[in-house]
Motif scaffolding. Sequence first.
Motif, short mmCIF file in Angstrom:
data_model
loop_
_atom_site.label_atom_id
_atom_site.label_comp_id
_atom_site.label_asym_id
_atom_site.label_seq_id
_atom_site.Cartn_x
_atom_site.Cartn_y
_atom_site.Cartn_z
N GLY A 11 0.78 -1.29 0.00
CA GLY A 11 -0.21 0.06 0.02
C GLY A 11 1.08 1.32 0.08
O GLY A 11 1.85 1.48 0.86
N ASP A 92 -8.37 -4.41 1.80
CA ASP A 92 -7.48 -3.34 1.65
C ASP A 92 -7.44 -2.39 0.49
O ASP A 92 -7.72 -2.78 -0.59
CB ASP A 92 -6.01 -3.79 1.77
CG ASP A 92 -5.83 -4.58 3.19
OD1 ASP A 92 -6.64 -4.40 3.85
OD2 ASP A 92 -4.53 -4.67 3.36
N ASP A 94 -5.27 -1.04 -1.08
CA ASP A 94 -4.53 -1.39 -2.24
C ASP A 94 -4.94 -2.73 -2.98
O ASP A 94 -4.01 -2.71 -3.92
CB ASP A 94 -2.83 -1.48 -1.62
CG ASP A 94 -2.79 -2.41 -0.45
OD1 ASP A 94 -3.81 -2.94 -0.18
OD2 ASP A 94 -1.72 -2.81 -0.31
N HIS A 275 4.03 -7.42 -2.55
CA HIS A 275 3.69 -6.41 -1.60
C HIS A 275 4.74 -6.02 -0.56
O HIS A 275 4.60 -6.18 0.63
CB HIS A 275 2.39 -7.39 -0.88
CG HIS A 275 1.55 -6.59 0.12
ND1 HIS A 275 1.99 -5.96 1.37
CD2 HIS A 275 0.53 -5.68 -0.19
CE1 HIS A 275 1.09 -5.09 1.89
NE2 HIS A 275 0.17 -4.92 0.96
#
Length: 309
Positions: A11, A92, A94, A275
């Motif tokens: 994110g 989430d 993201d 990630h």
Amino acid sequence: MRIKILGSGAGGGFPQWNCNCANCRALRNGAAGYRARTQSALAVSADGENWLLLNASPDLRQQIAATPQLAPSTHHGARASPIKAVALTNGDVDHIAGLLNLREAQPLAVYASPRVLDTLKANRIFDVLAADLVTRVELPLDAPLRIEGAGVDLGLAIEAFASPGKIALYLEEAGAAEFGGQPGDTLGLRIIEKATGASFFYIPACARIDDELAARLRGAALVFFDGTLWRENEMIEQGLMGTTGSRMGHINMGGRKGSIVAFATLGVERKVFVHINNSNPALDANSKERAIATAAGWLIGEDGMEFTL
Ligand code: MLT
Ligand code: MN
Ligand code: ZN
């Protein structure tokens, strides 16, 4: 089966818009050993023509533009897309905000847990994905589901399972047990090519590798795994956020309790971190952390990397 990393960052991406950490600064200054990363997503195809997205990141528009395989093919009429379906691992930002890029009356299927589908339903901005064109399908736990979208069978199945983790930050309920989260709020996915039975795992968020997950992953051909942080406390140490990795639902790569040690005995053939947060020292190709990860057989995921199974 072809797999492409659309975005290898966590994110915020790398660099993150408001971040002045050593990594973000080094990248902005053009230092050697750093590469920009967009936010967390993969694309998968069994036939090379029709694609399934694994998560829809806020950078999806840019990711599609950077990926020739995801451009409309010329023989398909005025409006077309090779993207037939999207599977979401959690709610989430993201991982879901990129759905908004997929409006424009394009038929599609969205696969997610019942609670993530509830989140999409509760936030009416996602109604831009018109119900008559975009089907929303529940991913059951521990039962492979055939994936189709826009009338196309993708030749893939997804087996979703609960990943040790946490409810999305913005959905947390103060004072509630597990912040109001339930098992299955964060999913891991096994993607299976129907014709060959070949499969790989995609687990971009995972708080710990328990016995059940270890058993699932043992001997896997390919795993894309949560590479958010190197150290439990690195965000605090760098003065970025007062939060540990475990509070965010992310295991760290390094240390005795980290993922590198946990995977060491699992016999996974190819291991790729995705990630990856901008605070992670392994982002620097010349760091000792990168050397440790590489020596343990890990690839540090980069945008645009392709894999074939
Ligand atoms: C996470 O992976 O922990 C979240 O994406 C954090 C965020 O909301 O940016
Ligand atoms: Mn995330
Ligand atoms: Zn940063």
